[in-house]
Design a protein around this motif. Structure first.
Motif, PDB file in Angstrom:
ATOM      1  N   PHE A  73       0.856  -1.178   0.000  1.00 33.70           N
ATOM      2  CA  PHE A  73       0.000   0.000   0.000  1.00 33.70           C
ATOM      3  C   PHE A  73       0.898   1.236   0.000  1.00 33.70           C
ATOM      4  O   PHE A  73       1.876   1.307   0.749  1.00 33.70           O
ATOM      5  N   PHE A  86       0.296  -1.443  -6.438  1.00 33.53           N
ATOM      6  CA  PHE A  86      -0.891  -1.095  -5.654  1.00 33.53           C
ATOM      7  C   PHE A  86      -1.148   0.401  -5.675  1.00 33.53           C
ATOM      8  O   PHE A  86      -2.282   0.854  -5.785  1.00 33.53           O
ATOM      9  N   ASP A 102      -5.899   2.759  -0.471  1.00 34.15           N
ATOM     10  CA  ASP A 102      -5.869   3.793   0.564  1.00 34.15           C
ATOM     11  C   ASP A 102      -7.082   4.710   0.448  1.00 34.15           C
ATOM     12  O   ASP A 102      -7.768   5.006   1.439  1.00 34.15           O
ATOM     13  N   THR A 126      -8.056  -4.228  -5.258  1.00 35.05           N
ATOM     14  CA  THR A 126      -9.178  -3.813  -4.419  1.00 35.05           C
ATOM     15  C   THR A 126     -10.122  -5.003  -4.261  1.00 35.05           C
ATOM     16  O   THR A 126     -10.633  -5.534  -5.250  1.00 35.05           O
TER      17      THR A 126
END
Length: 469
Positions: A131, A366, A371, A413
């Motif tokens: 992330f 990512f 986030d 996701t």
């Protein structure tokens, strides 16, 4: 008695900034009395690099290409090996993947651009999934111990301050935790406001590269499909007063282009490009409703045209933040009507989103998609809109809404994170829906040529016909 802050005196709150401190980091914004950087040639600056070193590389528009080219020559001339570069998306030439250097220097790519994609899939470059808001923690917690940081900064001002310019993102964490800092200085690098200040006394060696052009984003003409998707998003999902996050690509650009009639929009994002500029000029973007840094555009990096870089220079409207802060869902959720607009490669009938790969072939990374998708979903006001947008089919007519994701593809996701999915055919709202209902919603926005086969595949997978209720 007030508590003394350790680092990031330029942050929004003491509480948030304290989370960005680790015992081994060193602040870079105060002058060290009596210390000056050495000024040297590229060849001399890189003499400190030795076999086994781990090196951070400033990225995107700020990619320090002359230093990277010099590093490869230094490694060959001194018979060095096992040098590892840690970086996000880089631009420009990448000579270390050539046979002449690839046994000496290797990339650990934390987000991959087009210039390293082929090398990643040939095993010459390592691909790392993380992330984006957690990448700085790799440096702060010592998971990656940095020996050297290679930077591209603005020329020192009259007080000796340089700016990290277009890319603060993970760079601030890197330079506050690296043992040795080599910076190329250049007045083409805009002096930006926020967390990117570094006093020259913290730089060990300065290499003057005055006039080196920043890397520019090359765009192509939007397709009618992309424009239609952008208009659907702007007309149906973006409210006046919304706080926007947008990824990079044609669809986010198309959405921004369709927002000129909106009012009091704000931006809190990991990155932005030229699409923001017209919204600033026509006062659609005021940032007046935001709770986090109201009145300011918040980002961690930018990538675009010379027009964009000129706009940023000495412009206090834009705040560049450490990406561990900008992309923290607990920070994102505090803004009103957070609307996160992100792209995808494909999505299956249960809502799993593939965004960093095409089957077994790695594509990008990512980034900040999860986030912001999560930050929008958990918004304090309950009005956030997490959006995944993609054309319903490829140029060859292959559906991007698929019964199951391609073998080897990675889910970025998860189906639990997904709320809105947009194609040129409309909007599917998946949150709270079961698999049968999700399949129904997604088939409705698939390309008409593929809807019948998707319905059949959905029945084969779910053992029940897709339906709205």
């Amino acid at each position: 008695m007030a508590q003394k802050l350790g680092v990031r005196e330029f942050s929004t709150t003491a509480r948030v900034l304290r989370t960005l401190v680790n015992p081994g980091s060193h602040e870079i914004a105060f002058p060290i009395r009596g210390k000056e950087p050495v000024r040297a040639s590229i060849e001399d600056a890189l003499k400190v690099v030795k076999s086994g070193d781990h090196i951070f590389v400033h990225g995107i528009a700020a990619t320090p290409t002359p230093l990277l080219e010099g590093l490869c020559k230094h490694a060959e001339a001194n018979n060095l090996n096992k040098i590892t570069l840690h970086h996000l998306h880089l631009e420009g030439p990448v000579p270390w993947i050539d046979a002449k250097y690839n046994k000496r220097v290797r990339s650990n790519s934390l987000f991959t651009g087009g210039n390293l994609r082929k090398a990643v899939n040939e095993g010459l470059v390592d691909f790392n999934s993380c992330f984006l808001h957690e990448v700085p923690l790799l440096f702060r917690r010592g998971a990656v111990k940095l020996n050297v940081a290679l930077l591209h900064v603005s020329q020192p001002d009259e007080n000796g301050y340089c700016s990290l310019g277009t890319s603060v993102d993970t760079a601030r964490a890197a330079v506050t935790n690296a043992d040795y800092i080599i910076a190329m200085t250049n007045s083409n690098m805009p002096r930006t406001f926020g967390d990117g200040l570094i006093h020259q006394s913290h730089i060990d060696v300065i290499v003057d590269q005055e006039g080196f052009p920043l890397h520019l984003r090359h765009t192509v003409e939007m397709t009618d499909t992309e424009r239609k998707i952008g208009k659907i998003i702007a007309d149906s999902l973006v409210d006046d007063g919304a706080t926007l996050q947008m990824g990079i690509g044609a669809i986010p650009d198309a959405a921004l282009a369709a927002l000129k009639g909106h009012k009091d929009l704000g931006v809190h994002t990991e990155m932005f490009s030229d699409g923001i500029l017209d919204l600033v000029e026509n006062n659609a973007l005021t940032n007046s409703k935001k709770n986090i840094m109201p009145g300011k555009i918040v980002t961690s990096f930018v990538y675009g045209s010379k027009r964009l870089y000129d706009f940023l220079d000495n412009n206090p409207l834009v705040h560049f933040g450490d990406v561990q802060w900008t992309n923290d869902p607990s920070v994102i959720k505090q803004n009103p009507k957070v609307t996160a607009i992100n792209s995808a490669v494909e999505i299956d009938l249960t809502g799993q989103v593939v965004a960093d790969s095409v089957g077994r072939r790695f594509l990008s990374g990512f980034g900040g998609q999860v986030d912001f998708i999560r930050g929008a979903a958990i918004g304090n006001d309950g009005l956030g809109k997490p959006i995944i947008a993609l054309p319903s089919a490829t140029k060859k007519g292959q559906s991007k809404i698929v019964p199951t994701i391609l073998e080897g593809a990675g889910v970025v996701t998860s189906r639990a994170h997904v709320h809105y999915v947009v194609t040129e055919n409309g909007i599917a709202q998946l949150w709270g829906k079961n698999m049968r209902q999700r399949a129904y919603e997604l088939i409705k926005i698939a390309h008409p040529d593929n809807q019948a086969s998707l319905e059949k595949a959905a029945f084969e997978r779910l053992k029940v016909m897709p339906s709205a209720d």
